[in-house]
Design an enzyme around this catalytic site. Structure first.
Site, PDB file in Angstrom:
ATOM      1  N   ASP A  84      -7.933  -5.282  -0.136  1.00 57.24           N
ATOM      2  CA  ASP A  84      -8.398  -6.172  -1.214  1.00 57.24           C
ATOM      3  C   ASP A  84      -8.039  -7.632  -0.983  1.00 57.24           C
ATOM      4  O   ASP A  84      -8.487  -8.498  -1.735  1.00 57.24           O
ATOM      5  CB  ASP A  84      -7.794  -5.702  -2.545  1.00 57.24           C
ATOM      6  N   HIS A 102       0.851  -1.193   0.000  1.00 59.32           N
ATOM      7  CA  HIS A 102       0.000   0.000   0.000  1.00 59.32           C
ATOM      8  C   HIS A 102       0.882   1.237   0.000  1.00 59.32           C
ATOM      9  O   HIS A 102       1.936   1.263   0.626  1.00 59.32           O
ATOM     10  CB  HIS A 102      -0.889   0.019   1.251  1.00 59.32           C
TER      11      HIS A 102
HETATM   12  C1  SDX Z   1      -6.182  -0.031  -2.968  1.00 58.34           C
HETATM   13  O1  SDX Z   1      -4.443   4.524  -2.093  1.00 58.34           O
HETATM   14  C2  SDX Z   1      -5.352   3.882  -1.485  1.00 58.34           C
HETATM   15  O2  SDX Z   1      -5.750   4.237  -0.407  1.00 58.34           O
HETATM   16  C3  SDX Z   1      -5.883   2.665  -2.199  1.00 58.34           C
HETATM   17  C4  SDX Z   1      -6.905   1.833  -1.441  1.00 58.34           C
HETATM   18  C5  SDX Z   1      -8.183   2.601  -1.198  1.00 58.34           C
HETATM   19  O3  SDX Z   1      -8.891   2.277  -0.229  1.00 58.34           O
HETATM   20  O4  SDX Z   1      -8.519   3.474  -2.039  1.00 58.34           O
HETATM   21  O5  SDX Z   1      -6.370   1.419  -0.199  1.00 58.34           O
HETATM   22  C6  SDX Z   1      -7.312   0.599  -2.225  1.00 58.34           C
HETATM   23  O6  SDX Z   1      -5.956   0.304  -4.097  1.00 58.34           O
HETATM   24  C7  SDX Z   1      -5.290  -1.005  -2.235  1.00 58.34           C
HETATM   25  C8  SDX Z   1      -4.104  -1.513  -3.107  1.00 58.34           C
HETATM   26  C9  SDX Z   1      -4.637  -2.621  -4.041  1.00 58.34           C
HETATM   27  N1  SDX Z   1      -3.564  -2.998  -5.008  1.00 58.34           N
HETATM   28  C10 SDX Z   1      -2.913  -4.171  -4.928  1.00 58.34           C
HETATM   29  O7  SDX Z   1      -3.068  -4.981  -4.009  1.00 58.34           O
HETATM   30  C11 SDX Z   1      -1.960  -4.416  -6.088  1.00 58.34           C
HETATM   31  C12 SDX Z   1      -0.630  -4.961  -5.546  1.00 58.34           C
HETATM   32  N2  SDX Z   1       0.036  -3.849  -4.807  1.00 58.34           N
HETATM   33  C13 SDX Z   1       1.038  -3.096  -5.555  1.00 58.34           C
HETATM   34  O8  SDX Z   1       0.707  -2.871  -6.902  1.00 58.34           O
HETATM   35  C14 SDX Z   1       1.488  -1.860  -4.756  1.00 58.34           C
HETATM   36  O9  SDX Z   1       1.758  -2.284  -3.488  1.00 58.34           O
HETATM   37  C15 SDX Z   1       0.605  -0.628  -4.709  1.00 58.34           C
HETATM   38  C16 SDX Z   1       0.218  -0.143  -6.055  1.00 58.34           C
HETATM   39  C17 SDX Z   1      -0.602  -0.892  -3.891  1.00 58.34           C
HETATM   40  C18 SDX Z   1       1.424   0.471  -4.005  1.00 58.34           C
HETATM   41  O10 SDX Z   1       2.487   0.761  -4.823  1.00 58.34           O
HETATM   42  P1  SDX Z   1       3.568   1.892  -4.464  1.00 58.34           P
HETATM   43  O11 SDX Z   1       3.167   2.647  -3.254  1.00 58.34           O
HETATM   44  O12 SDX Z   1       3.861   2.660  -5.711  1.00 58.34           O
HETATM   45  O13 SDX Z   1       4.804   1.073  -4.008  1.00 58.34           O
HETATM   46  P2  SDX Z   1       5.916   0.555  -4.958  1.00 58.34           P
HETATM   47  O14 SDX Z   1       5.334  -0.068  -6.176  1.00 58.34           O
HETATM   48  O15 SDX Z   1       6.907   1.659  -5.132  1.00 58.34           O
HETATM   49  O16 SDX Z   1       6.541  -0.639  -4.077  1.00 58.34           O
HETATM   50  C19 SDX Z   1       7.634  -0.426  -3.225  1.00 58.34           C
HETATM   51  C20 SDX Z   1       8.430  -1.729  -3.320  1.00 58.34           C
HETATM   52  C21 SDX Z   1       8.854  -2.063  -4.747  1.00 58.34           C
HETATM   53  O17 SDX Z   1      10.025  -2.873  -4.661  1.00 58.34           O
HETATM   54  P3  SDX Z   1      11.500  -2.144  -4.824  1.00 58.34           P
HETATM   55  O18 SDX Z   1      11.453  -1.434  -6.168  1.00 58.34           O
HETATM   56  O19 SDX Z   1      11.608  -1.207  -3.649  1.00 58.34           O
HETATM   57  O20 SDX Z   1      12.461  -3.287  -4.793  1.00 58.34           O
HETATM   58  O21 SDX Z   1       7.599  -2.828  -2.895  1.00 58.34           O
HETATM   59  C22 SDX Z   1       7.405  -3.718  -3.995  1.00 58.34           C
HETATM   60  C23 SDX Z   1       7.755  -2.951  -5.250  1.00 58.34           C
HETATM   61  O22 SDX Z   1       8.176  -3.846  -6.272  1.00 58.34           O
HETATM   62  N3  SDX Z   1       6.010  -4.115  -3.964  1.00 58.34           N
HETATM   63  C24 SDX Z   1       5.565  -5.339  -4.166  1.00 58.34           C
HETATM   64  C25 SDX Z   1       4.183  -5.272  -4.010  1.00 58.34           C
HETATM   65  N4  SDX Z   1       3.805  -4.013  -3.735  1.00 58.34           N
HETATM   66  C26 SDX Z   1       4.951  -3.295  -3.714  1.00 58.34           C
HETATM   67  N5  SDX Z   1       6.230  -6.497  -4.442  1.00 58.34           N
HETATM   68  C27 SDX Z   1       5.457  -7.590  -4.578  1.00 58.34           C
HETATM   69  N6  SDX Z   1       4.091  -7.621  -4.432  1.00 58.34           N
HETATM   70  C28 SDX Z   1       3.438  -6.468  -4.156  1.00 58.34           C
HETATM   71  N7  SDX Z   1       2.115  -6.492  -4.021  1.00 58.34           N
END
Ligand code: SDX
Length: 429
Positions: free
Chosen positions: A363, A306
């Site tokens: 989710d 998140h």
């Molecule tokens: C919702 O914003 C809100 O409030 C949203 C929400 C709401 O109520 O409106 O809470 C609802 O959208 C919840 C999120 C649902 N999405 C998912 O579950 C999809 C999977 N999650 C990822 O796509 C991600 O975690 C996000 C999009 C939710 C957040 O992405 P960020 O904040 O841009 O973080 P990031 O991609 O920069 O991640 C930081 C690190 C990265 O690794 P490094 O580059 O540092 O090595 O964490 C890793 C990412 O690759 N990472 C994950 C991951 N989420 C982040 N690695 C594996 N699996 C994941 N799910």
């Protein structure tokens, strides 16, 4: 106590005011930065940028705190109803009994959609994604409810907000009925909000159908948990569209489209697909944990991580508990829930997830409940939209009430070609 930020730039030091929020959040106000220095700020994905001040929802990502108008989500989940929470978010206070009765009855009177709108459903393909149907039908509402000059802006906004709250469940249920070839079921206004939705989803003209009160109670909880979440992608989109003074119908349509993405509300559908794939493969969760850690795989553990929560998403905790309770009361054992728990346990022990503070989000478990309720996976994000609607409305209203509000128009840093010649087509390579 006020704070000032000092910025040394191009040989000058400028002072920027610091805005301090109710919970001591601090933001450097850069409203005058460009005028003073010619510089702008740059922040890909708005990771560090506040788009506004807001009094609707407070999140503390480190502590896993979520409050609507100051009331903790755990208390609202336990004691409130979705329509009461909608009133709280939109009006800024808990309603008196008289206010709640008036609001509830007002919503009740708008649950039907125009008979001409029903005919849209004949034109959609049976396998149309329900989020596409939701966006299309909500957008069309502005053609049936055109701006009425007899009403003040506030009255118009309030009526359109009630129309959306009342009609979204009907629009969503009709999309489901269309997809399974069953007749659309009219709303029954003696029913409660959640009961009415479940009636429209699962009853048929062929036999008597009693809505299970356990399902009504669970849906009420899920909608409350999804009702708002400050400046998430879809809510920021609603505020962006509202800033151009487009109609509330247009702003909510845009919010629906933004929510649809798999990084956002579309994740709940992806979680079930991911867990189902794990179950069908039967190889356990390790392969998926490894894939999620492998930068070349592009695979993300859906329902994990998140932008704000760097601790447990408080909603995920509540939904996980509701999962266990609902499945037990419905005497369902879902292998996907067992896989989800195994995945959560494995991930929360793995340094990759621990270092990045990746926890289950809202989710991760919600889809398992929707599945137990008989809602098709493809409609899970529609359920998210039903819940998020009052939050979207509240933010659109807050934006429109902001004194001196401006159209949202971010700047950019141009990195394209320098000035270039127009080459005639016969000379191009
Ligand atoms: C919702 O914003 C809100 O409030 C949203 C929400 C709401 O109520 O409106 O809470 C609802 O959208 C919840 C999120 C649902 N999405 C998912 O579950 C999809 C999977 N999650 C990822 O796509 C991600 O975690 C996000 C999009 C939710 C957040 O992405 P960020 O904040 O841009 O973080 P990031 O991609 O920069 O991640 C930081 C690190 C990265 O690794 P490094 O580059 O540092 O090595 O964490 C890793 C990412 O690759 N990472 C994950 C991951 N989420 C982040 N690695 C594996 N699996 C994941 N799910």
């Amino acid at each position: 106590m006020s704070e000032i930020a000092e910025l040394k730039l191009a040989g000058q030091t400028i002072e920027l005011p610091v805005v301090i929020g109710t919970e001591n959040e601090k933001g450097v106000d850069v409203s005058n930065l460009r005028a003073k220095t010619g510089y702008i700020t740059l922040d890909n994905g708005y990771m560090n940028t506040g788009a506004c001040t807001s009094a609707i929802t407070f999140i503390d990502g480190e502590k896993g705190i979520l409050r609507y108008r100051g009331i903790p989500i755990e208390v609202l989940a336990e004691r409130s109803t979705f329509l009461e929470v909608a009133y709280l978010l939109i009006e800024g206070k808990l309603p008196t009994q008289a206010e709640l009765d008036y609001f509830t009855n007002r919503v009740r009177r708008h649950t039907m959609i125009h008979e001409d709108i029903k005919r849209f459903y004949d034109g959609f393909p049976r396998d149309a994604h329900p989020m596409a149907i939701l966006a299309s039908v909500v957008s069309s509402l502005s053609t049936f409810y055109q701006h009425d000059d007899q009403r003040s802006e506030d009255e118009q906004f309030s009526l359109n907000a009630v129309r959306l709250l009342a009609k979204l469940p009907t629009i969503a249920a009709y999309a489901y009925k269309k997809s399974i070839g069953q007749p659309l079921m009219y709303p029954q206004n003696h029913m409660s909000y959640c009961e009415n939705f479940l009636h429209m989803m699962f009853s048929t003209p062929a036999e008597h159908y009693e809505v299970d009160p356990v399902m009504t109670e669970t849906l009420n909880l899920l909608l409350i948990l999804h009702a708002d979440h400050e400046q998430n992608c879809s809510t920021s989109t609603v505020r962006m569209v509202s800033s151009s003074k487009a109609s509330l119908f247009a702003a909510i349509t845009a919010g629906i489209c933004a929510l649809w993405g798999p990084r956002h509300g579309g994740a709940n559908e992806e979680v079930i697909d991911m867990l189902t794939q794990m179950r069908n493969e039967g190889g356990g969760v390790k392969k998926y944990i490894d894939m999620a850690k492998d930068k070349n795989s592009n695979f993300k553990l859906m329902g994990f991580g998140h932008r704000v929560y760097k601790n447990f998403d408080p909603r995920a905790k509540i939904i996980k508990a509701a999962c266990d309770k609902l499945l037990a009361r419905m005497k369902i054992s879902d292998p996907l829930l067992d896989i989800a728990k195994e995945l959560e346990e494995a991930a929360l022990k793995d340094p990759y997830f621990v270092e990045r503070k990746l926890y289950p989000n809202v989710d991760f478990y919600s889809g398992i409940i929707y599945k137990a309720m008989g809602i098709p996976t493809v409609a899970f994000t529609v359920m998210f939209a039903l819940g998020r609607l009052p939050g979207w409305i509240a933010h659109s209203k807050e934006y429109s009430k902001e004194p001196g509000n401006k159209i949202n128009r971010p700047r950019q840093i141009y990195i394209g070609e320098p000035q270039s010649e127009y080459v005639s087509v016969d000379k191009r390579k």
